[in-house]
Design an enzyme around this catalytic site. Structure first.
Site, PDB file in Angstrom:
ATOM      1  N   ASP A 164       3.329   2.104   7.773  1.00 33.39           N
ATOM      2  CA  ASP A 164       2.418   0.983   7.514  1.00 33.39           C
ATOM      3  C   ASP A 164       3.008  -0.167   6.727  1.00 33.39           C
ATOM      4  O   ASP A 164       2.266  -0.992   6.193  1.00 33.39           O
ATOM      5  CB  ASP A 164       1.151   1.465   6.782  1.00 33.39           C
ATOM      6  CG  ASP A 164       0.161   2.071   7.761  1.00 33.39           C
ATOM      7  OD1 ASP A 164       0.504   2.166   8.950  1.00 33.39           O
ATOM      8  OD2 ASP A 164      -0.932   2.457   7.321  1.00 33.39           O
ATOM      9  N   ARG A 174      -0.407   8.764   0.945  1.00 27.74           N
ATOM     10  CA  ARG A 174      -1.112   8.751   2.246  1.00 27.74           C
ATOM     11  C   ARG A 174      -0.335   7.941   3.290  1.00 27.74           C
ATOM     12  O   ARG A 174      -0.571   8.093   4.483  1.00 27.74           O
ATOM     13  CB  ARG A 174      -2.537   8.195   2.073  1.00 27.74           C
ATOM     14  CG  ARG A 174      -2.579   6.779   1.595  1.00 27.74           C
ATOM     15  CD  ARG A 174      -3.972   6.237   1.329  1.00 27.74           C
ATOM     16  NE  ARG A 174      -3.860   4.990   0.582  1.00 27.74           N
ATOM     17  CZ  ARG A 174      -3.796   4.903  -0.722  1.00 27.74           C
ATOM     18  NH1 ARG A 174      -3.892   5.992  -1.465  1.00 27.74           N
ATOM     19  NH2 ARG A 174      -3.648   3.735  -1.329  1.00 27.74           N
ATOM     20  N   ASN A 175       0.560   7.070   2.839  1.00 24.89           N
ATOM     21  CA  ASN A 175       1.334   6.254   3.780  1.00 24.89           C
ATOM     22  C   ASN A 175       2.787   6.685   3.907  1.00 24.89           C
ATOM     23  O   ASN A 175       3.624   5.928   4.407  1.00 24.89           O
ATOM     24  CB  ASN A 175       1.262   4.778   3.380  1.00 24.89           C
ATOM     25  CG  ASN A 175      -0.076   4.195   3.764  1.00 24.89           C
ATOM     26  OD1 ASN A 175      -0.664   4.607   4.769  1.00 24.89           O
ATOM     27  ND2 ASN A 175      -0.584   3.274   2.961  1.00 24.89           N
ATOM     28  N   ASP A 215       0.836  -1.198   0.000  1.00 24.40           N
ATOM     29  CA  ASP A 215       0.000   0.000   0.000  1.00 24.40           C
ATOM     30  C   ASP A 215       0.878   1.257   0.000  1.00 24.40           C
ATOM     31  O   ASP A 215       0.677   2.171   0.803  1.00 24.40           O
ATOM     32  CB  ASP A 215      -0.925  -0.030   1.226  1.00 24.40           C
ATOM     33  CG  ASP A 215      -2.095   0.936   1.073  1.00 24.40           C
ATOM     34  OD1 ASP A 215      -2.225   1.561  -0.005  1.00 24.40           O
ATOM     35  OD2 ASP A 215      -2.862   1.089   2.042  1.00 24.40           O
TER      36      ASP A 215
END
Ligand code: ACK
Length: 493
Positions: free
Chosen positions: A367, A353-354, A349
């Site tokens: 993450d 956003r991560n 992912d």
């Protein structure tokens, strides 16, 4: 030695090992000074072991009393290796000692550090302990610095449940040899030779020794949840809420990710978090603690002052970043991902956003590995709208073939997000349409003002054939070079 032991074979053999540690080497003769006429054993004067000089590769801030705070470049001596940590002592200033993640230190001028079989300065006893651990088997081996001659090495190999040690000697011209019959220009060549000619050694060298994990270090990571005072909700992540909190016993601000227990694979959970907490790299978000007893599960990490890259790009500060700034940030992400790549950890992912941003445009990957502790259904069937299709390589989105190379695809999309200052990839298209146009060969266009060499990198990441995509190491060095060139051009101007 007790009198009775002068004739007792087990005691004599133990003593021989102490006097001449390589006693068990099958093809190496004992030095003359310990073969005596009378049968008494004279002990050769112990040679003073030269201190191996290590240096800290990155700043590291101690998180407990056991750990040692160091600054990049601090000179250290390493007392012993403990799992993924080393017990190190500062050689300047306060001379304190404590634990450091092993990958934060490097032997100064240690040319062999890159080999998995190279264990550097560990002693015979430690080598035996590592090789006899259950995760190793016959054919496991390692190379260490010789205890008696610091410019020589020793191969320790496991065969039929025992560990054998073979000294690698140096000729006057610096060649490496175990048997005088055949010598090699480099240590690597010697090892490769004996890997395919095990008879020459008498012990197979099949796979590098695997490191033991610390058995007891789970406990300190599990903390009572009362130690954390929630302050404000930072937002809602893919797996649940994220809060800013104070860790009262440490007087430290932290971020807490809350996972619903029903979403976690309980049997895998402890094992995986245990593995994740051993990942240490300045470009990865540090996992500090967890509360896995009771609901919700807390994963406690370092707090990053500017939040996610996605939201940072949307701020006025984010909007005026130059290409050079963005490439600097992307290079840091590639560096963190290269560390995961070396350990075969797939993120699944990777997206703006991560990525979390701190002061001075420091970027860290967050993450990582979380995908493995979350039930597959959270990713797929029951929450299908949450699959990050726009960031996911076609082979992963369609056939769940996640790999480091599917992360490289996502990195290309992350570059697109960065160079377009936060634009949604494939804006206006549905997930289904995205998959269709990708299959027909369509690729995201170059964002306005994106340097052509950066767009070329994006296209390489989106090669339909996963094996043809670049590695994260290659991406890191490419981006670093581009950034250096831009930086010096700016300075010249
Ligand atoms: O974009 P943000 O401000 O940054 O909002 C999201 C939200 O939590 C959900 O992911 C923020 N966030 C997540 N982890 C951290 C962290 N370690 N430090 C600071 N903010 C974080 C993220």
């Amino acid at each position: 030695m007790e009198d009775c032991c002068r004739t007792c074979m087990p005691c004599l053999s133990r003593l021989w090992n102490w006097v001449w540690p390589e006693f068990h080497y099958p093809n190496i003769t004992r030095p003359a000074e310990i073969r005596t006429v009378s049968g008494d054993i004279s002990v050769p004067a112990p040679k003073k072991k030269p201190t191996q000089l290590y240096a800290a590769l990155f700043d590291f801030e101690a998180r407990s009393e056991e750990e040692l705070t160091v600054k990049e470049g601090d000179k250290l001596s390493v007392i012993e290796k403990r799992g993924d940590y080393v017990l190190a002592k500062k050689l300047t200033g306060t001379l304190e000692s404590g634990l450091l993640p092993a990958n934060y230190v490097a032997l100064v001028q240690d040319e062999f550090a890159k080999y998995k079989w190279y264990y550097g300065n560990i002693n015979r006893q430690k080598a035996e302990q590592l090789l006899l651990a259950p995760q190793n088997k016959n054919g496991s081996f390692l190379v260490r610095i010789s205890e008696s001659h610091s410019d020589e090495y020793t191969i320790s190999g496991r065969n039929e449940g025992q560990v054998y040690h073979y000294r690698i000697r140096r000729s006057v011209i610096g060649a490496y040899f175990v048997s005088e019959k055949i010598s090699f220009a480099t240590l690597d060549e010697l090892i490769r030779y004996y890997q395919t000619n095990s008879k020459g050694l008498g012990c197979p060298l099949e796979q590098p020794c695997v490191q033991q994990r610390e058995l007891f270090d789970m406990e300190p990571w599990e903390r009572p949840r009362e130690e954390f005072k929630l302050q404000r909700k930072l937002g809602e992540g893919h797996f649940g809420e994220v809060w800013e909190a104070t860790w009262s016993s440490k007087n430290q601000k932290v971020a807490i990710k809350m996972l619903k227990q029903e979403d976690t694979k309980q049997d895998e959970f402890i094992k995986e978090v245990h593995a994740l907490k051993n990942l240490h790299h300045p470009k990865l978000i540090k996992l500090l603690a967890m509360c896995s007893r009771g609901e919700p599960v807390y994963i406690v990490t370092e707090l990053m002052s500017k939040g996610s890259l996605k939201s940072y790009l949307a701020t006025p500060e984010g909007q005026i970043l130059t290409s050079a700034h963005l490439i600097y940030m992307a290079s840091q992400v590639a560096e963190g991902m290269a560390y995961l790549e070396d350990r075969h950890i797939v993120h699944r992912d990777l997206a703006a956003r991560n990525i979390l941003v701190g002061e001075d445009l420091i970027c860290k990957v967050a993450d990582f590995g979380l995908a493995r502790i979350i039930k597959d259904s959270v990713y797929t069937a029951s929450r299908s709208t949450k699959i990050p299709v726009r960031w996911t390589a076609p082979e992963a989105a369609l056939y769940q073939r996640f790999s480091v190379k599917s992360d490289v695809w996502s990195f290309g999309v992350l570059l697109y997000e960065m160079m377009s200052r936060g634009k949604m990839p494939y804006d206006g298209k549905s997930n289904k349409e995205v998959l269709e146009i990708l299959a027909s060969g369509y690729r995201l266009p170059s964002p306005p003002k994106c340097p052509p060499n950066i767009y070329r990198i994006m296209l390489e990441c989106w090669n339909p054939e996963p094996s043809k995509r670049p590695s994260f190491h290659a991406l890191h060095s490419q981006l670093d070079n581009i950034y250096s060139r831009l930086y010096f051009k700016t300075i010249e101007v």
